[in-house]
Design an enzyme around this catalytic site. Structure first.
Site, mmCIF file in Angstrom:
data_model
loop_
_atom_site.group_PDB
_atom_site.id
_atom_site.type_symbol
_atom_site.label_atom_id
_atom_site.label_comp_id
_atom_site.label_asym_id
_atom_site.label_seq_id
_atom_site.Cartn_x
_atom_site.Cartn_y
_atom_site.Cartn_z
ATOM 1 N N PHE A 135 0.846 -1.181 0.000
ATOM 2 C CA PHE A 135 0.000 0.000 0.000
ATOM 3 C C PHE A 135 0.884 1.234 0.000
ATOM 4 O O PHE A 135 1.757 1.378 0.848
ATOM 5 C CB PHE A 135 -0.905 0.004 1.242
ATOM 6 N N LYS A 136 0.638 2.113 -0.957
ATOM 7 C CA LYS A 136 1.370 3.373 -1.033
ATOM 8 C C LYS A 136 0.421 4.490 -0.594
ATOM 9 O O LYS A 136 -0.546 4.799 -1.277
ATOM 10 C CB LYS A 136 1.854 3.616 -2.462
ATOM 11 N N MET A 137 0.698 5.062 0.566
ATOM 12 C CA MET A 137 -0.174 6.084 1.142
ATOM 13 C C MET A 137 0.271 7.480 0.729
ATOM 14 O O MET A 137 1.378 7.912 1.050
ATOM 15 C CB MET A 137 -0.162 6.006 2.672
#
Length: 198
Positions: free
Chosen positions: A111-113
């Site tokens: 997951f790239k926030m």
């Protein structure tokens, strides 16, 4: 799409497996995103990065539709999917939805926030998803990198290409040397701020 495929192939052939390459395959259509992802995998991509489906400023998809979309992409490939939680999509991705996708969809692991309050969202995602969350990452221009690392981020993918500046910060943090991480971050902050204003 022809240009996308040409550029992807050129990049992967040039790298020739020396380092893992993540290829963005985002599209609103599940079938098109799955096909792009399969082609990227076949060309040698180590991972694909995908935003949730979105269209325009007001047309939104439900949590169930988003989950079906990512499940469809996952079923088409054997490499991990990084979910890109980016403001550009304008699609809300609550931590509970992301955690459920990681637990229920085979290839959803990273997951790239990039949203506001990324550190809080990362912390909640990790707490809800447990071991299913293999790669919680910081995004954008690393402007919140230290806060995101404190929240549990294990890596970063920035829009600006200065891995030589980001890597020492992460390595120092991982080695428990938070003072060095802070000093390295301060050293690179003018460039991070410049990238963020572009």
């Amino acid at each position: 799409d022809d240009e996308r495929e040409t550029l992807t192939r050129l990049a992967l052939e040039h790298v020739a497996g020396r380092v893992p390459v993540i290829v963005t395959t985002t599209h609103t259509s599940t079938a098109i995103c799955a096909a792009r992802s399969r082609r990227a995998q076949d060309m040698g991509a180590a991972m694909v990065m995908v935003m949730p489906p979105y269209h325009g400023a007001t047309f939104r998809f439900s949590d169930a539709q988003i989950q079906r979309f990512f499940a469809g992409v996952s079923d088409a490939i054997d490499i991990p999917i990084m979910v890109q939680d980016a403001p550009a999509a304008g699609t809300a991705l609550p931590p509970a939805l992301l955690a459920r996708m990681a637990q229920e969809i085979e290839q959803v692991r990273y997951f790239k926030m990039e949203t506001a309050g990324a550190a809080g969202k990362l912390r909640e995602l990790i707490a809800l998803g447990g071991e299913a969350i293999e790669g919680p990452w910081d995004g954008e221009e690393a402007i919140t990198l230290l806060a995101d690392l404190e929240a549990g981020a294990t890596g970063s993918m920035t829009g600006g290409g200065f891995a030589d500046g980001i890597r020492p910060i992460i390595e120092a943090f991982r080695n428990g040397n938070k003072d060095l991480a802070f000093n390295e971050y301060q050293r690179w902050l003018p460039l991070i701020n410049h990238e963020n204003r572009q």
